[in-house]
Design an enzyme around this catalytic site. Sequence first.
Site, PDB file in Angstrom:
ATOM      1  N   ASP A 106      46.546  47.287  48.898  1.00 21.96           N
ATOM      2  CA  ASP A 106      46.076  47.128  47.782  1.00 21.96           C
ATOM      3  C   ASP A 106      46.818  45.847  47.121  1.00 21.96           C
ATOM      4  OD1 ASP A 106      44.680  47.535  45.592  1.00 21.96           O
ATOM      5  OD2 ASP A 106      46.250  48.913  44.750  1.00 21.96           O
ATOM      6  N   PHE A 159      34.885  49.634  30.311  1.00 22.18           N
ATOM      7  CA  PHE A 159      35.374  48.739  31.389  1.00 22.18           C
ATOM      8  C   PHE A 159      35.026  49.702  32.858  1.00 22.18           C
ATOM      9  CE2 PHE A 159      38.092  47.980  34.985  1.00 22.18           C
ATOM     10  CZ  PHE A 159      37.654  46.861  35.260  1.00 22.18           C
ATOM     11  N   LYS A 169      35.468  41.298  26.557  1.00 21.33           N
ATOM     12  CA  LYS A 169      36.323  40.489  27.660  1.00 21.33           C
ATOM     13  C   LYS A 169      36.049  40.865  29.094  1.00 21.33           C
ATOM     14  CE  LYS A 169      40.631  42.997  27.915  1.00 21.33           C
ATOM     15  NZ  LYS A 169      39.981  44.468  27.501  1.00 21.33           N
TER      16      LYS A 169
HETATM   17  N1  LIG Z   1      40.718  45.951  30.821  1.00 20.92           N
HETATM   18  C1  LIG Z   1      39.868  44.949  31.303  1.00 20.92           C
HETATM   19  N2  LIG Z   1      38.729  44.396  30.606  1.00 20.92           N
HETATM   20  C2  LIG Z   1      37.879  43.543  31.014  1.00 20.92           C
HETATM   21  N3  LIG Z   1      37.861  43.171  32.165  1.00 20.92           N
HETATM   22  C3  LIG Z   1      38.625  43.533  32.900  1.00 20.92           C
HETATM   23  C4  LIG Z   1      39.555  44.577  32.840  1.00 20.92           C
HETATM   24  N4  LIG Z   1      40.340  44.820  33.694  1.00 20.92           N
HETATM   25  C5  LIG Z   1      39.845  43.951  34.824  1.00 20.92           C
HETATM   26  N5  LIG Z   1      38.649  43.312  34.420  1.00 20.92           N
HETATM   27  C6  LIG Z   1      37.767  42.202  35.200  1.00 20.92           C
HETATM   28  O1  LIG Z   1      37.338  43.144  36.180  1.00 20.92           O
HETATM   29  C7  LIG Z   1      37.818  42.607  37.268  1.00 20.92           C
HETATM   30  C8  LIG Z   1      37.533  43.491  38.436  1.00 20.92           C
HETATM   31  O2  LIG Z   1      38.556  44.797  37.984  1.00 20.92           O
HETATM   32  P1  LIG Z   1      39.148  45.511  38.808  1.00 20.92           P
HETATM   33  O3  LIG Z   1      40.130  46.511  38.355  1.00 20.92           O
HETATM   34  O4  LIG Z   1      38.115  46.297  39.787  1.00 20.92           O
HETATM   35  O5  LIG Z   1      40.195  44.584  40.037  1.00 20.92           O
HETATM   36  P2  LIG Z   1      41.613  44.075  39.709  1.00 20.92           P
HETATM   37  O6  LIG Z   1      42.445  45.230  38.997  1.00 20.92           O
HETATM   38  O7  LIG Z   1      41.515  42.812  39.320  1.00 20.92           O
HETATM   39  O8  LIG Z   1      42.021  44.108  41.160  1.00 20.92           O
HETATM   40  P3  LIG Z   1      43.381  44.485  41.571  1.00 20.92           P
HETATM   41  O9  LIG Z   1      43.794  45.878  41.819  1.00 20.92           O
HETATM   42  O10 LIG Z   1      43.384  43.850  43.159  1.00 20.92           O
HETATM   43  O11 LIG Z   1      44.138  43.410  40.819  1.00 20.92           O
HETATM   44  C9  LIG Z   1      38.782  41.836  37.262  1.00 20.92           C
HETATM   45  O12 LIG Z   1      38.734  40.944  38.133  1.00 20.92           O
HETATM   46  C10 LIG Z   1      38.732  41.360  35.809  1.00 20.92           C
HETATM   47  O13 LIG Z   1      38.197  39.895  35.758  1.00 20.92           O
END
Ligand SMILES: Nc1ncnc2c1ncn2[C@@H]1O[C@H](COP(=O)(O)OP(=O)(O)OP(=O)(O)O)[C@@H](O)[C@H]1O
Length: 646
Positions: free
Chosen positions: A324, A469, A492
């Site tokens: 991860d 989200f 966002k």
């Molecule tokens: N709380 C949030 N609000 C809005 N958009 C979000 C939020 N968290 C993540 N995102 C957006 O959604 C995308 C995918 O999120 P996801 O949680 O699937 O991946 P991640 O957390 O970026 O991955 P990793 O675990 O590798 O960091 C992110 O790259 C970000 O652009």
Amino acid sequence: MKLCGDKLIEEERRVIANNREYNEKFQYANNRIKTSKYNVITFLPINLFEQFQRVANAYFLFLLLLQLIPHISSLSWFTTIVPLVLVLTITAVKDATDDFFRYKSDNQVNNRSSQVLIDGKLQNEKWMNVRVGDVIKLENNQFVAADLLLLSSSEPHGLGYVETAELDGETNLKVRQALPVTSELGADMCRLAEFNGEIICEPPNNKLDKFTGTLFWNDKKYSLDNEKMLLRGCVLRNTEWCFGLVIFAGPDTKLMQNSGRTKFKRTSIDRLMNTLVLWVIRLGHSYFINWDRRMYYIKKNTSAEARTTTLNEELGQIEYIFSDKTGTLTQNIMIFNKCSINGKAYGDAYDELGHKIEISEKTLPVDFSFNALADPKFKFYDASLVEATKLGDSSVHEFFRLLSLCHTVMSEEKNEGELVYQAQSPDEGALVTAARNFGFVFRSRTPETITVNEMSQPVVYQLLAILDFNNVRKRMSVIVRNPEGQIRLYSKGADTILFERLHPSNEDLMCVTSDHLSEFAGEGLRTLVLAYKDLDEAYFNKWQIRHHNASTALENRDEQLSALYEEIEQDLMLLGATAVEDKLQEGVSDTIANLTLANIKVWVLTGDKQETAMNIGYSCNILTDDMNEIFIVSGYTVLEVREQLR
Ligand SMILES: Nc1ncnc2c1ncn2[C@@H]1O[C@H](COP(=O)(O)OP(=O)(O)OP(=O)(O)O)[C@@H](O)[C@H]1O
Ligand SMILES: [Mg+2]
């Protein structure tokens, strides 16, 4: 329920609170668990059967049978029987002790005591006697006995905090919130005992982060989701007490549905030759692993531990490691670092002559003393952003207003002005803290309102909807009404997603912001794009009714909701973007370099922006400069990907 073979398959679960007679009709499992495999009588036959499934044991048994025939064997039979019996006995003793410990721990758990509401009174019952439909009381720091629907709690607005470390390994507290109608019941035993709502929900399953159900009570229906559930295995924290209704018990709980059957772990070599020698070597190996000083971590006083002796030799054959990114390669400690607002980038530090300087320990951070509610630990080095805020730049204000409103963070204010944020997503924690320092202080929330101190003025927003989200949507939005009565949607999310949903008039701003984003991502920062949209009262009212219907729908709830979200999150106005830093864990790049030397291929999973991910790949040695051609697969469907891989 449907009959399949002679087993009932549950298609949906119906539970009426405080009605054991009704719930008993369905013969739901009670709260007793059993993870041990044997009992005194079944031990010998089952264990021997399992042991003779190993090829080597079966082979020696066959050999022994042949040796019993004097015509074809020159060796006497005891040359085989002695080692065979020895191996069988040692293994059996080990299996028996393992199972005995499981039995003891089951017993201990089943006999834990719990407070159940029976005949209008709280009575002590053993965990194993708790049944589906019971209302039980939990106190702070207690383990949750079964999968419960949170009814009411000691905290305002029916909030409850749980630690889910045993379920998913995450140590930050999660917030749960009861429905307003049930949270009114408080700790009133009479009213709790009279509560006769009926829950119709999904059958038992192992999905820890999903729950879909509906509560029918007094001719109204209410939508239930995972945010209202306390799962077995969690611990109640920061919450004096709470009441919950048992939905799934014992083997039906999500925890037990995930644990699977206890079975032997076996490897490819194991199946081929399982001899006494191998067994001894493995035991020796595991001691060498446990004793290895180079795998000892002083700071935490932990050494390597070989838990399953039979897997040791596989260690030398590992070809792939799947990792991860956030929290494994990186620390999962998010720091608000840079941002782009209305086409202007902020975050770099400059000297008196206006030259950009490297930020180091010695660089002086911006002074936030004008803001009594600022978080003293927050550091930012670009004074021009504070200036813009103080001057009342309207897009800067709207930017931070969005950050203070569009999130799922909870705040606690034990003493006046001492704010503590509980964030399920560390990214959001960092963003809300940044807004707080720049004078948009998220103060408190109720299910219907959010209170923000905007440049020292308290402002109460009505919270009309949260469009949550998930990793498919890659965005979240809130819809709020400000004190002037204006309805606005704040959103966002990932740049790829939000850029597609902007109003055409944003084209120029989008280009500039997009350049800033590439810059941020090139430094390995995690980025999010922010946008808003004004909503028309009449349209919103209609949308809200459709939203209520969709969120209590029994079928295709998720699809209906995401279609509604998609519809309203259109024609957004761009505000800017944020960039958050998450540092690499100590020693990651050396470790990966060593793994690469051993020819082990490392795969990393992430939802981050491609540039950010590639940059992190370089900084932790997964990608190196001598890989001259990086090959990017960008298909969205199985077919597309297969096509590109050809
Ligand atoms: N709380 C949030 N609000 C809005 N958009 C979000 C939020 N968290 C993540 N995102 C957006 O959604 C995308 C995918 O999120 P996801 O949680 O699937 O991946 P991640 O957390 O970026 O991955 P990793 O675990 O590798 O960091 C992110 O790259 C970000 O652009
Ligand atoms: Mg994430």
